[in-house]
Scaffold this motif. Sequence first.
Motif, mmCIF file in Angstrom:
data_model
loop_
_atom_site.group_PDB
_atom_site.id
_atom_site.type_symbol
_atom_site.label_atom_id
_atom_site.label_comp_id
_atom_site.label_asym_id
_atom_site.label_seq_id
_atom_site.Cartn_x
_atom_site.Cartn_y
_atom_site.Cartn_z
ATOM 1 N N GLY A 73 0.846 -1.568 -0.187
ATOM 2 C CA GLY A 73 0.312 0.040 0.066
ATOM 3 C C GLY A 73 0.721 1.373 -0.008
ATOM 4 N N ASP A 74 1.647 1.051 0.795
ATOM 5 C CA ASP A 74 3.161 2.467 0.795
ATOM 6 C C ASP A 74 4.579 1.514 0.828
ATOM 7 O OD1 ASP A 74 3.142 1.289 3.308
ATOM 8 O OD2 ASP A 74 2.400 3.211 3.612
ATOM 9 N N ILE A 75 5.616 2.644 1.269
ATOM 10 C CA ILE A 75 7.237 2.021 1.508
ATOM 11 C C ILE A 75 7.755 2.337 2.288
ATOM 12 C CG2 ILE A 75 9.234 2.039 0.522
ATOM 13 C CD1 ILE A 75 8.132 2.499 -2.409
ATOM 14 N N ASP A 76 7.224 1.647 3.718
ATOM 15 C CA ASP A 76 8.219 2.244 5.158
ATOM 16 C C ASP A 76 9.641 2.209 4.872
ATOM 17 O OD1 ASP A 76 4.936 2.365 6.111
ATOM 18 O OD2 ASP A 76 5.327 0.045 4.847
ATOM 19 N N LEU A 77 10.572 2.851 4.734
ATOM 20 C CA LEU A 77 11.697 3.180 5.536
ATOM 21 C C LEU A 77 12.096 3.245 7.033
ATOM 22 C CD1 LEU A 77 13.120 5.073 2.072
ATOM 23 C CD2 LEU A 77 12.759 2.747 2.835
ATOM 24 N N VAL B 248 5.639 7.248 0.114
ATOM 25 C CA VAL B 248 6.304 6.973 1.629
ATOM 26 C C VAL B 248 6.314 7.290 3.007
ATOM 27 C CG1 VAL B 248 9.098 6.485 2.007
ATOM 28 C CG2 VAL B 248 7.813 7.028 -0.658
ATOM 29 N N ASP B 249 6.394 5.907 3.970
ATOM 30 C CA ASP B 249 6.563 6.747 5.128
ATOM 31 C C ASP B 249 8.165 6.479 5.621
ATOM 32 O OD1 ASP B 249 4.028 7.430 5.776
ATOM 33 O OD2 ASP B 249 3.005 5.458 6.080
ATOM 34 N N LEU B 250 8.730 7.111 5.949
ATOM 35 C CA LEU B 250 9.892 7.139 7.235
ATOM 36 C C LEU B 250 9.701 7.628 8.379
ATOM 37 C CD1 LEU B 250 13.319 7.084 6.982
ATOM 38 C CD2 LEU B 250 13.377 9.754 5.949
HETATM 39 MG MG LIG Z 1 2.981 3.187 5.908
#
Ligand SMILES: [Mg+2]
Length: 460
Positions: free
Chosen positions: A191-195, A237-239
């Motif tokens: 669903g998104d990219i988690d970094l 993108v979640d950082l």
């Molecule tokens: Mg996320």
Amino acid sequence: MDNNEIARLLSETADLMEIAGEDPFRIRSYRNAAAVIEAHPEPLESLAEQPGRSFTEIPGIGKGLAAALAEILARGSFERRDEMLEKYPPTVLPMLRLQGVGPKTLRALIEHFHISTMDDLERICAEQRLRTLPRMGAKLEEKILRSIQQFRQSAGRFTLDFASGVVQELQQYLGEAVPAGSFRRGKETVGDIDLLVTGAEPAAVLERFAAYPAVKEVLAKGENKASVRVGFEGIQVDLRVLPAESFGAALQYFTGSKEHNVSLRTRAAHRELTLNEYGLFRLGSGERVAGETEEGIYEALGLAWIPPELRENSGEIEAAAAGALPRLVERSDIRGDLHMHTRESDGRATLEEMAEAARELGYEYIAITDHSKSLAMANGLDEKRAVEFARRVREYNRRNGAVHVFAGLECDIKRDGSMDLSEDALAELDFVVGSVHSYMNIDPREMTDRLLRALESPSL
DNA sequence: GCCGTTTTCGGCCCGACTGTTTTCAGTCG
Ligand SMILES: [Mg+2]
Ligand SMILES: Nc1nc2c(ncn2[C@H]2C[C@H](O)[C@@H](COP(=O)(O)OP(=O)(O)OP(=O)(O)O)O2)c(=O)[nH]1
Ligand SMILES: [Mg+2]
């Protein structure tokens, strides 16, 4: 009704219950049941037909939900769902997917403006009437308008392959960043990219992150984390930035899944411990028990380290406690590939190139299975070409030792279940795959007969 | 709603960011 449809009914009912402000734990039970049923291999319809069996044999299904399931199978709905649909039309549900719109907001909107669709909501925001409600202002109106735009053009989820490109570019840009979330769990779509970044000055990292050239919108940015939309596709993108000594706890938290985290944290609480993204701590004294590594956290909870791919709260924690986790298949376990194409039909590489690529992957064998003549648009092989190609494969094997190549074919199964090429020709080959490429939408019984007939071919 | 390492009743994860909030609710990870 199939399991997916049943799961959807439960999930939609949970959403409606949330708008209605019902007990969050009851809602969780409905959501959990939906997830369990969606993943359940056996159709509930067939389970229901068997005497002596009950839906309650499925974990997460108790008496209440079992009754609801029976009702669903009998008449396509259940009491609580009907009750909810009397309060709210199902057209309100998509609005819950909007970023910034939760159940509380949506309920207030429905009750004050009597809206029932996203178009209604868009109008309310555009006319700046949302701000007349308590705790709602201009910022929210704008946020919702952006969310509606995003909702309309977004593909929803993204393939792991696409995400992997974005991850690599961001890793290059940021220096050290570890992928977490569904990406690390190896889900087919994300669903998104988690970094995750650890051990760096948060402000500096987040500043650089928000300034990434492909960033289209900064959704949020605080002292510890930020969320942005990136690129033409607008993938989120979640950082998250955390201290180095929290690396294990941080990675564990951010890898999830959410349900796995909830289970793990509940387990910690039962042991007078508390788990968060900073570490595992003793309740009361606050003494740090683990946090530098994932292994340390799982160990302190009496668990073997659980591979990310299994972290879905579907029995992996019990298995880890019992030391009964399965050994997962690794890339290095793959010894060969029995379905490959070359330029002979619609592939892009030659036989030699495919064999060389297989050698580089450490494979022991491959089968070249180009298409058969019915698939004309793929330049499928007729009997003569198939036999000739097999001769070339064997010639190749005589001259090259590293990877054994089987002479194969992906042979069309015709509508009547007969094979596209003659049995004489097929008998010349080492390996035949049967495929349906035509008349895909025939009656299920006819399709089954077709496949059963195909299986009678001695070459298949 | 479900479930049982304390439990058949009483729990059910924990923290970050935003806004109009002036002390925290709502949303999200
Ligand atoms: Mg996320
Ligand atoms: N403890 C806890 N962790 C959460 C919660 N929500 C999300 N997380 C953690 C676990 C998730 O895997 C991780 C990333 O959140 P995402 O919303 O991106 O979910 P995830 O990547 O698993 O799935 P996705 O493919 O993005 O939908 O953050 C929560 O409510 N509680
Ligand atoms: Mg994610």
